[in-house]
Write a protein that holds these residues in place. Structure first.
Motif, PDB file in Angstrom:
ATOM      1  N   GLU A  39       0.820  -1.214   0.000  1.00 50.51           N
ATOM      2  CA  GLU A  39       0.000   0.000   0.000  1.00 50.51           C
ATOM      3  C   GLU A  39       0.858   1.270   0.000  1.00 50.51           C
ATOM      4  O   GLU A  39       0.491   2.287   0.595  1.00 50.51           O
ATOM      5  CB  GLU A  39      -0.969   0.018   1.198  1.00 50.51           C
ATOM      6  CG  GLU A  39      -1.869  -1.204   1.318  1.00 50.51           C
ATOM      7  CD  GLU A  39      -3.033  -1.196   0.341  1.00 50.51           C
ATOM      8  OE1 GLU A  39      -2.877  -0.634  -0.749  1.00 50.51           O
ATOM      9  OE2 GLU A  39      -4.079  -1.764   0.683  1.00 50.51           O
ATOM     10  N   SER A  44      -2.390   5.863   5.954  1.00 50.26           N
ATOM     11  CA  SER A  44      -2.777   4.779   6.852  1.00 50.26           C
ATOM     12  C   SER A  44      -2.693   5.233   8.300  1.00 50.26           C
ATOM     13  O   SER A  44      -2.086   6.266   8.615  1.00 50.26           O
ATOM     14  CB  SER A  44      -1.871   3.554   6.642  1.00 50.26           C
ATOM     15  OG  SER A  44      -0.587   3.772   7.197  1.00 50.26           O
ATOM     16  N   PHE A  81      -9.279  -7.293  13.806  1.00 52.33           N
ATOM     17  CA  PHE A  81      -9.613  -7.291  12.385  1.00 52.33           C
ATOM     18  C   PHE A  81      -8.772  -8.381  11.724  1.00 52.33           C
ATOM     19  O   PHE A  81      -7.539  -8.299  11.709  1.00 52.33           O
ATOM     20  CB  PHE A  81      -9.327  -5.923  11.772  1.00 52.33           C
ATOM     21  CG  PHE A  81     -10.245  -4.837  12.281  1.00 52.33           C
ATOM     22  CD1 PHE A  81     -11.294  -4.375  11.509  1.00 52.33           C
ATOM     23  CD2 PHE A  81     -10.062  -4.301  13.558  1.00 52.33           C
ATOM     24  CE1 PHE A  81     -12.156  -3.395  11.990  1.00 52.33           C
ATOM     25  CE2 PHE A  81     -10.912  -3.318  14.042  1.00 52.33           C
ATOM     26  CZ  PHE A  81     -11.967  -2.869  13.252  1.00 52.33           C
ATOM     27  N   ALA A  83      -9.722 -10.303   8.539  1.00 57.39           N
ATOM     28  CA  ALA A  83     -10.102 -10.804   7.215  1.00 57.39           C
ATOM     29  C   ALA A  83      -8.859 -11.385   6.526  1.00 57.39           C
ATOM     30  O   ALA A  83      -7.759 -10.848   6.651  1.00 57.39           O
ATOM     31  CB  ALA A  83     -10.703  -9.686   6.366  1.00 57.39           C
ATOM     32  N   ASP A  85      -7.775 -11.414   3.533  1.00 57.27           N
ATOM     33  CA  ASP A  85      -7.066 -10.581   2.555  1.00 57.27           C
ATOM     34  C   ASP A  85      -6.888  -9.135   3.008  1.00 57.27           C
ATOM     35  O   ASP A  85      -6.681  -8.253   2.185  1.00 57.27           O
ATOM     36  CB  ASP A  85      -7.806 -10.616   1.220  1.00 57.27           C
ATOM     37  CG  ASP A  85      -9.256 -10.116   1.361  1.00 57.27           C
ATOM     38  OD1 ASP A  85      -9.706  -9.903   2.513  1.00 57.27           O
ATOM     39  OD2 ASP A  85      -9.927  -9.958   0.325  1.00 57.27           O
ATOM     40  N   ARG A  86      -6.953  -8.872   4.303  1.00 59.11           N
ATOM     41  CA  ARG A  86      -6.891  -7.484   4.771  1.00 59.11           C
ATOM     42  C   ARG A  86      -5.526  -6.843   4.552  1.00 59.11           C
ATOM     43  O   ARG A  86      -5.413  -5.631   4.451  1.00 59.11           O
ATOM     44  CB  ARG A  86      -7.286  -7.386   6.251  1.00 59.11           C
ATOM     45  CG  ARG A  86      -6.373  -8.091   7.253  1.00 59.11           C
ATOM     46  CD  ARG A  86      -6.677  -7.663   8.680  1.00 59.11           C
ATOM     47  NE  ARG A  86      -6.518  -6.239   8.846  1.00 59.11           N
ATOM     48  CZ  ARG A  86      -5.336  -5.665   9.105  1.00 59.11           C
ATOM     49  NH1 ARG A  86      -4.229  -6.389   9.200  1.00 59.11           N
ATOM     50  NH2 ARG A  86      -5.267  -4.363   9.241  1.00 59.11           N
ATOM     51  N   ASP A  87      -4.463  -7.626   4.526  1.00 59.59           N
ATOM     52  CA  ASP A  87      -3.107  -7.110   4.298  1.00 59.59           C
ATOM     53  C   ASP A  87      -2.517  -7.841   3.090  1.00 59.59           C
ATOM     54  O   ASP A  87      -2.333  -9.059   3.135  1.00 59.59           O
ATOM     55  CB  ASP A  87      -2.237  -7.343   5.540  1.00 59.59           C
ATOM     56  CG  ASP A  87      -0.901  -6.621   5.466  1.00 59.59           C
ATOM     57  OD1 ASP A  87      -0.295  -6.603   4.371  1.00 59.59           O
ATOM     58  OD2 ASP A  87      -0.465  -6.088   6.494  1.00 59.59           O
ATOM     59  N   PHE A 129      -5.556  -0.778   3.460  1.00 60.85           N
ATOM     60  CA  PHE A 129      -6.020  -1.878   4.315  1.00 60.85           C
ATOM     61  C   PHE A 129      -7.502  -1.704   4.665  1.00 60.85           C
ATOM     62  O   PHE A 129      -8.281  -1.198   3.861  1.00 60.85           O
ATOM     63  CB  PHE A 129      -5.144  -1.962   5.569  1.00 60.85           C
ATOM     64  CG  PHE A 129      -3.673  -1.962   5.279  1.00 60.85           C
ATOM     65  CD1 PHE A 129      -3.040  -3.111   4.799  1.00 60.85           C
ATOM     66  CD2 PHE A 129      -2.915  -0.815   5.438  1.00 60.85           C
ATOM     67  CE1 PHE A 129      -1.685  -3.117   4.508  1.00 60.85           C
ATOM     68  CE2 PHE A 129      -1.557  -0.815   5.164  1.00 60.85           C
ATOM     69  CZ  PHE A 129      -0.935  -1.961   4.692  1.00 60.85           C
ATOM     70  N   ASP A 130      -7.868  -2.114   5.888  1.00 62.86           N
ATOM     71  CA  ASP A 130      -9.247  -1.948   6.355  1.00 62.86           C
ATOM     72  C   ASP A 130      -9.335  -0.808   7.375  1.00 62.86           C
ATOM     73  O   ASP A 130     -10.201  -0.800   8.245  1.00 62.86           O
ATOM     74  CB  ASP A 130      -9.757  -3.251   6.980  1.00 62.86           C
ATOM     75  CG  ASP A 130      -8.750  -3.856   7.961  1.00 62.86           C
ATOM     76  OD1 ASP A 130      -7.712  -3.211   8.222  1.00 62.86           O
ATOM     77  OD2 ASP A 130      -8.984  -4.975   8.448  1.00 62.86           O
ATOM     78  N   HIS A 131      -8.445   0.162   7.247  1.00 60.55           N
ATOM     79  CA  HIS A 131      -8.384   1.256   8.216  1.00 60.55           C
ATOM     80  C   HIS A 131      -9.657   2.104   8.255  1.00 60.55           C
ATOM     81  O   HIS A 131     -10.025   2.598   9.333  1.00 60.55           O
ATOM     82  CB  HIS A 131      -7.147   2.102   7.971  1.00 60.55           C
ATOM     83  CG  HIS A 131      -5.882   1.373   8.294  1.00 60.55           C
ATOM     84  ND1 HIS A 131      -4.623   1.926   8.141  1.00 60.55           N
ATOM     85  CD2 HIS A 131      -5.666   0.116   8.785  1.00 60.55           C
ATOM     86  CE1 HIS A 131      -3.706   1.040   8.502  1.00 60.55           C
ATOM     87  NE2 HIS A 131      -4.316  -0.058   8.884  1.00 60.55           N
ATOM     88  N   SER A 133     -12.664   1.039   8.204  1.00 63.67           N
ATOM     89  CA  SER A 133     -13.562   0.307   9.107  1.00 63.67           C
ATOM     90  C   SER A 133     -13.134   0.480  10.557  1.00 63.67           C
ATOM     91  O   SER A 133     -13.976   0.607  11.457  1.00 63.67           O
ATOM     92  CB  SER A 133     -13.565  -1.186   8.750  1.00 63.67           C
ATOM     93  OG  SER A 133     -14.078  -1.399   7.463  1.00 63.67           O
ATOM     94  N   LYS A 137     -15.559   2.235  13.392  1.00 62.42           N
ATOM     95  CA  LYS A 137     -15.920   1.514  14.614  1.00 62.42           C
ATOM     96  C   LYS A 137     -15.444   2.287  15.850  1.00 62.42           C
ATOM     97  O   LYS A 137     -16.145   2.334  16.868  1.00 62.42           O
ATOM     98  CB  LYS A 137     -15.315   0.115  14.612  1.00 62.42           C
ATOM     99  CG  LYS A 137     -15.833  -0.761  15.745  1.00 62.42           C
ATOM    100  CD  LYS A 137     -15.437  -2.212  15.595  1.00 62.42           C
ATOM    101  CE  LYS A 137     -16.018  -3.061  16.732  1.00 62.42           C
ATOM    102  NZ  LYS A 137     -15.620  -4.480  16.621  1.00 62.42           N
TER     103      LYS A 137
END
Length: 225
Positions: A39, A44, A81, A83, A85-87, A129-131, A133, A137
């Protein structure tokens, strides 16, 4: 390591910190532009990997200290977190935390050394990434606690006006609050103490400064706004 553990897959465990501050009246987050893969080039959250002999909580505190120079900061775990495939680099399970810091107290040199910047929550760039989310939250958790726990004072200077306090609540909750009702609720909390000091930065007449009395709150931990 026993054969049982060896026969199962092993993953990296990371921490990511959603660091909130109040910058010129705007709720903002410390973000860094990545200069390495994965990324690369994207913004991030600040994070790192849990080290040998280090708890997950301690890893988050270390990341926060390395970036801001602050210890003893209000911090709460957001959640895990994981998932698959998150990274895109490796399989990494990350535990996210949010932190609330006083904008006047952090180490600006450290922040610059990490290529980090304060960015308003209303101007979020594309994040890796999923940052996104994690941030959403974290904001949900803060909004739930804000009106019945005194966590918001971690974002304010030690002395503040009621206008500053109301602005903080409106910013985080995303709604306008009736001034009269707000001040009535403030007066019902014994842990919010009026001082004899005046802030004259916004008007000639000035506004009374208040402070949060942590000892009064510990004696009678009731809070509602």
């Amino acid at each position: 390591m026993t054969d049982f553990y060896k026969s199962n897959p092993q993953f990296f465990v990371g921490v990511d910190c959603v660091i909130f501050g109040l910058n010129k009246g705007e709720l903002s987050i410390l973000l860094a532009k990545r200069n390495f893969e994965p990324e690369k080039g994207k913004w991030s959250l600040m994070g790192g990997f849990v080290q040998e002999g280090e708890s997950v909580d301690d890893a988050a505190k270390r990341v926060l200290l390395e970036l801001t120079g602050l210890n003893d900061v209000y911090m709460e775990q957001v959640g895990a977190f994981g998932a698959v495939d998150r990274d895109p680099g490796e399989r990494v399970i990350s535990v996210a935390y949010y932190a609330l810091i006083n904008f006047d107290e952090y180490d600006r040199i450290r922040v610059m050394e990490h290529n980090a910047q304060w960015i308003s929550i209303h101007e979020m760039p594309q994040l890796g990434f999923d940052h996104p989310s994690m941030i959403e939250k974290a904001r949900e958790l803060i909004r739930r606690k804000l009106t019945h726990e005194p966590i918001g004072f971690n974002l304010l200077p030690k002395l503040f006006t009621l206008t500053q306090l109301q602005s903080l609540y409106e910013t985080i909750l995303g709604e306008n609050i009736d001034k009269r009702n707000f001040r009535k609720r403030i007066a019902e909390n014994c842990c919010i103490e009026k001082t004899d000091q005046i802030d004259k930065t916004s008007s000639r007449r000035g506004a009374t400064l208040y402070k949060f009395d942590d000892r009064a709150y510990r004696r009678d931990p009731k809070f509602k706004i």
